[in-house]
Write an enzyme that holds these catalytic residues in place. Structure first.
Site, PDB file in Angstrom:
ATOM      1  N   GLN A 118     -12.957  30.403   8.140  1.00  0.00           N
ATOM      2  CA  GLN A 118     -12.242  29.816   9.266  1.00  0.00           C
ATOM      3  C   GLN A 118     -11.678  28.430   8.973  1.00  0.00           C
ATOM      4  O   GLN A 118     -10.764  27.983   9.663  1.00  0.00           O
ATOM      5  CB  GLN A 118     -13.157  29.762  10.491  1.00  0.00           C
ATOM      6  CG  GLN A 118     -13.477  31.139  11.047  1.00  0.00           C
ATOM      7  CD  GLN A 118     -14.374  31.084  12.262  1.00  0.00           C
ATOM      8  OE1 GLN A 118     -15.586  31.008  12.152  1.00  0.00           O
ATOM      9  NE2 GLN A 118     -13.783  31.109  13.444  1.00  0.00           N
ATOM     10  N   HIS A 120     -21.267  34.381   6.714  1.00  0.00           N
ATOM     11  CA  HIS A 120     -20.572  34.333   7.995  1.00  0.00           C
ATOM     12  C   HIS A 120     -19.335  35.216   7.908  1.00  0.00           C
ATOM     13  O   HIS A 120     -18.200  34.757   8.033  1.00  0.00           O
ATOM     14  CB  HIS A 120     -20.210  32.892   8.352  1.00  0.00           C
ATOM     15  CG  HIS A 120     -19.875  32.687   9.803  1.00  0.00           C
ATOM     16  ND1 HIS A 120     -20.366  31.633  10.546  1.00  0.00           N
ATOM     17  CD2 HIS A 120     -19.085  33.397  10.652  1.00  0.00           C
ATOM     18  CE1 HIS A 120     -19.889  31.702  11.778  1.00  0.00           C
ATOM     19  NE2 HIS A 120     -19.101  32.764  11.870  1.00  0.00           N
ATOM     20  N   ASN A 138     -25.130  34.896   9.941  1.00  0.00           N
ATOM     21  CA  ASN A 138     -24.613  34.468  11.235  1.00  0.00           C
ATOM     22  C   ASN A 138     -24.216  35.684  12.058  1.00  0.00           C
ATOM     23  O   ASN A 138     -23.388  36.491  11.625  1.00  0.00           O
ATOM     24  CB  ASN A 138     -23.388  33.565  11.074  1.00  0.00           C
ATOM     25  CG  ASN A 138     -22.829  33.143  12.427  1.00  0.00           C
ATOM     26  OD1 ASN A 138     -23.344  32.231  13.061  1.00  0.00           O
ATOM     27  ND2 ASN A 138     -21.787  33.829  12.889  1.00  0.00           N
ATOM     28  N   GLU A 139     -24.838  35.840  13.210  1.00  0.00           N
ATOM     29  CA  GLU A 139     -24.477  36.858  14.191  1.00  0.00           C
ATOM     30  C   GLU A 139     -24.300  38.254  13.593  1.00  0.00           C
ATOM     31  O   GLU A 139     -23.232  38.861  13.697  1.00  0.00           O
ATOM     32  CB  GLU A 139     -23.190  36.450  14.920  1.00  0.00           C
ATOM     33  CG  GLU A 139     -23.302  35.177  15.722  1.00  0.00           C
ATOM     34  CD  GLU A 139     -22.074  34.869  16.550  1.00  0.00           C
ATOM     35  OE1 GLU A 139     -22.180  34.077  17.491  1.00  0.00           O
ATOM     36  OE2 GLU A 139     -20.988  35.441  16.247  1.00  0.00           O
ATOM     37  N   TYR A 190     -22.572  31.586  24.244  1.00  0.00           N
ATOM     38  CA  TYR A 190     -21.293  31.237  24.866  1.00  0.00           C
ATOM     39  C   TYR A 190     -21.262  31.601  26.356  1.00  0.00           C
ATOM     40  O   TYR A 190     -20.769  30.844  27.171  1.00  0.00           O
ATOM     41  CB  TYR A 190     -20.140  31.925  24.134  1.00  0.00           C
ATOM     42  CG  TYR A 190     -19.935  31.360  22.749  1.00  0.00           C
ATOM     43  CD1 TYR A 190     -19.165  30.217  22.557  1.00  0.00           C
ATOM     44  CD2 TYR A 190     -20.548  31.931  21.636  1.00  0.00           C
ATOM     45  CE1 TYR A 190     -18.992  29.670  21.294  1.00  0.00           C
ATOM     46  CE2 TYR A 190     -20.384  31.383  20.362  1.00  0.00           C
ATOM     47  CZ  TYR A 190     -19.609  30.260  20.205  1.00  0.00           C
ATOM     48  OH  TYR A 190     -19.454  29.705  18.951  1.00  0.00           O
ATOM     49  N   GLU A 205     -24.537  27.437  17.749  1.00  0.00           N
ATOM     50  CA  GLU A 205     -23.150  27.466  18.206  1.00  0.00           C
ATOM     51  C   GLU A 205     -23.138  27.426  19.716  1.00  0.00           C
ATOM     52  O   GLU A 205     -23.831  28.207  20.375  1.00  0.00           O
ATOM     53  CB  GLU A 205     -22.407  28.735  17.755  1.00  0.00           C
ATOM     54  CG  GLU A 205     -22.069  28.805  16.290  1.00  0.00           C
ATOM     55  CD  GLU A 205     -21.226  30.036  15.951  1.00  0.00           C
ATOM     56  OE1 GLU A 205     -20.558  30.571  16.879  1.00  0.00           O
ATOM     57  OE2 GLU A 205     -21.249  30.465  14.800  1.00  0.00           O
ATOM     58  N   TRP A 216     -19.952  24.308  18.488  1.00  0.00           N
ATOM     59  CA  TRP A 216     -18.885  25.086  17.865  1.00  0.00           C
ATOM     60  C   TRP A 216     -17.574  24.678  18.548  1.00  0.00           C
ATOM     61  O   TRP A 216     -17.426  24.866  19.745  1.00  0.00           O
ATOM     62  CB  TRP A 216     -19.102  26.594  18.029  1.00  0.00           C
ATOM     63  CG  TRP A 216     -18.024  27.351  17.307  1.00  0.00           C
ATOM     64  CD1 TRP A 216     -16.819  27.762  17.813  1.00  0.00           C
ATOM     65  CD2 TRP A 216     -18.033  27.736  15.932  1.00  0.00           C
ATOM     66  NE1 TRP A 216     -16.073  28.376  16.843  1.00  0.00           N
ATOM     67  CE2 TRP A 216     -16.801  28.375  15.682  1.00  0.00           C
ATOM     68  CE3 TRP A 216     -18.945  27.599  14.887  1.00  0.00           C
ATOM     69  CZ2 TRP A 216     -16.470  28.884  14.429  1.00  0.00           C
ATOM     70  CZ3 TRP A 216     -18.613  28.112  13.648  1.00  0.00           C
ATOM     71  CH2 TRP A 216     -17.389  28.746  13.428  1.00  0.00           C
ATOM     72  N   GLU A 218      -9.509  31.446  14.375  1.00  0.00           N
ATOM     73  CA  GLU A 218     -10.459  32.066  15.288  1.00  0.00           C
ATOM     74  C   GLU A 218     -10.376  33.591  15.185  1.00  0.00           C
ATOM     75  O   GLU A 218     -10.040  34.301  16.119  1.00  0.00           O
ATOM     76  CB  GLU A 218     -10.222  31.586  16.724  1.00  0.00           C
ATOM     77  CG  GLU A 218     -11.259  32.014  17.736  1.00  0.00           C
ATOM     78  CD  GLU A 218     -12.689  31.745  17.292  1.00  0.00           C
ATOM     79  OE1 GLU A 218     -13.533  32.626  17.503  1.00  0.00           O
ATOM     80  OE2 GLU A 218     -12.974  30.666  16.734  1.00  0.00           O
ATOM     81  N   TRP A 219     -10.653  34.086  13.972  1.00  0.00           N
ATOM     82  CA  TRP A 219     -10.744  35.525  13.696  1.00  0.00           C
ATOM     83  C   TRP A 219      -9.502  36.260  14.197  1.00  0.00           C
ATOM     84  O   TRP A 219      -8.395  35.840  13.891  1.00  0.00           O
ATOM     85  CB  TRP A 219     -12.050  36.085  14.257  1.00  0.00           C
ATOM     86  CG  TRP A 219     -13.257  35.341  13.754  1.00  0.00           C
ATOM     87  CD1 TRP A 219     -14.170  34.651  14.492  1.00  0.00           C
ATOM     88  CD2 TRP A 219     -13.676  35.170  12.380  1.00  0.00           C
ATOM     89  NE1 TRP A 219     -15.130  34.079  13.679  1.00  0.00           N
ATOM     90  CE2 TRP A 219     -14.850  34.383  12.381  1.00  0.00           C
ATOM     91  CE3 TRP A 219     -13.174  35.615  11.144  1.00  0.00           C
ATOM     92  CZ2 TRP A 219     -15.531  34.028  11.217  1.00  0.00           C
ATOM     93  CZ3 TRP A 219     -13.852  35.256   9.973  1.00  0.00           C
ATOM     94  CH2 TRP A 219     -15.012  34.480  10.027  1.00  0.00           C
TER      95      TRP A 219
END
Length: 482
Positions: free
Chosen positions: A54, A155, A199-200, A327, A385, A432, A439-440
């Protein structure tokens, strides 16, 4: 009351429509310093997070090989506006400037991810020394400014060469990842003491392997199950290997999970089963094997063909901390077209949303933190995040007055403080993100950064939220004034 019991009661009574029904606010009863509404411990960690694809750019520099995100972003129609991470924020070349900005804000930690294709361009074999050199330079620059490096080993930017061999659907990847983890730790582990494995993993499995909206663009429940299990296994094997290697080095080892409470839309009984299923898919599929040594009951049949003797023991490794990303809550209802028969619905009426359309529900982070205390043994936790994207405009003096982001962060940090008062072992907060970045699948149209990055010049311009966060760090707590 445990969250699942509460949810069942809430669904029956309609209380789920009120995000504040789960927790009460006690801040007014607590004496605080005059300038600070919520004070945090002196040793509390304050930082920011980023990820390699990113922000780094320089996708062919130093012998780096292609990743699945290079392939995906260059595929027509996969990313908004045809954006790619080829340049991103050019952090690879501008890292010193970014480190200096962190230091000026008073941050004492930085979570960055290591690009696997920079270290092993083909995913296996000896390390690419020039790729590791970059993380050497970054680590030294951070330490010179009093900022602790917190490397994350994965990530989402898998070497494309490994994807060509099945990627996370190939069980062999657990060994490949462990070898890679050891190479990185051997190089900078004399200075980096805090390590996160993944990550996630659930998000990567859902969107990259089940729904296809992220790299590598695979679809189907079968690929989701494989990606989850093999990430869990790789994580466990790497934790064990680094634990054996880092005992004398004082390493702190953990991982990062996205944990978002799942509520039935409208608090309705008809939506309750869907909320439990999505909770299992998103949260429990990674949390339960790590901390309990088992997969959630709702998904066990799907994982059964993949789990071999000893797998769950290998996955359930001791950790020194758990990183969580939060989030918003997720509000679910039945949807026959959904990956697991569920789909997103509306949050309670009147709930504000971010520029991503995500509901702003700060008490959800306290909810998940308190659940970790009540049901998972109260592990040491760092929020790795937390942040928001909003529509922004640069003012006439080149300054972004991002009041919505300040409000979002303020309310969430206050909710984290509430959990701390409830006895949660919360030790740090990472916003974050440090920079507006790639952003992906949203490309560059969504901005999460504390620092604006001009897309033409790549100039860094701290926003109002950067200065607000610096004030939080300086005062070791949330200022009384908004």
């Amino acid at each position: 009351m445990r969250r699942r019991s509460f949810l069942k009661a809430a669904a029956a009574t309609g209380l789920a429509a009120s995000a504040g029904a789960f927790l009460t606010t006690r801040r007014a009863a607590v004496a605080q310093p005059s300038e600070v509404l919520a004070a945090f411990p002196d040793k509390f960690v304050w930082g920011a997070s980023t990820s390699s694809y990113q922000i780094e750019g320089a996708v062919t520099a130093g012998g780096r090989g292609p990743s699945v995100w290079d392939t995906f972003s260059h595929s027509f129609g996969k990313v908004a506006n045809g954006d790619t991470g080829d340049v991103a924020c050019d952090h690879y070349n501008r890292y010193a400037e970014d480190v200096d900005l962190m230091a000026k804000a008073g941050m004492n930690a930085y979570r960055f991810s290591v690009a696997w294709p920079r270290v092993q361009p083909t995913g296996t074999g000896p390390a690419n020394a020039e790729g590791l050199d970059f993380y050497d330079r970054l680590t030294d620059a951070l330490l010179a400014k009093g900022i602790a490096p917190w490397p994350c080993l994965y990530h989402w930017d898998l070497p494309q060469a490994l994807q060509d061999r099945g990627g996370w659907t190939n069980r062999d990847i657990a060994g490949w990842f462990t070898d890679y983890a050891q190479l990185v730790a051997a190089r900078i582990g004399d200075r980096a003491k805090h390590w996160t494995m993944l990550n996630e993993p659930s998000v990567h499995a859902i969107f990259g392997h089940g729904l296809g909206g992220h790299a590598p663009g695979m679809t189907g429940k079968g690929n989701y199950f494989k990606a989850i299990h093999h990430q869990n296994l790789a994580q466990g094997m790497a934790l064990k290997a680094l634990r054996a290697a880092g005992g004398a080095k004082g390493w702190q080892l953990g991982t990062v999970l996205s944990l978002q409470p799942v509520w039935p839309v409208g608090g309705l009984d008809a939506n309750y089963a869907a909320s439990l299923m999505w909770d299992a898919v998103w949260n429990r599929a990674c949390l339960d094997p790590l901390l309990r040594g088992e997969y959630p009951e709702l998904l066990r049949d799907g994982f059964a063909p993949l789990v071999k003797a000893g797998d769950l023991e290998a996955i359930r490794q001791p950790i020194d901390f758990l990183g969580i990303n939060y989030y918003s809550r997720m509000h679910q209802q039945p949807d026959p077209a959904g990956l697991f028969g569920t789909g997103y619905g509306s949050p309670p009426e009147g709930t504000p949303t971010t520029g991503m359309g995500w509901p702003v529900e700060p008490d959800g982070i306290a909810e998940i933190l308190i659940e970790l205390k009540q049901e998972y043994g109260n592990p040491p936790v760092y929020v790795m995040e937390n942040g928001a994207a909003y529509p922004e405009q640069t003012g006439p003096k080149g300054f972004v007055q991002d009041n919505d982001r300040i409000s979002y962060l303020r309310r969430h940090i206050l909710a984290g403080h509430q959990a701390l008062e409830e006895g949660v072992d919360l030790r740090g907060w990472f916003v974050w993100s440090l920079l507006d970045n790639f952003e992906w699948a949203e490309g560059y149209q969504r901005r999460f950064g504390l620092i604006e990055v001009d897309r033409q010049t790549l100039e860094r311009r701290p926003k109002a939220s950067y200065h607000w966060y610096a004030d939080v760090i300086r005062k070791k707590g949330v200022p009384t004034s908004a």
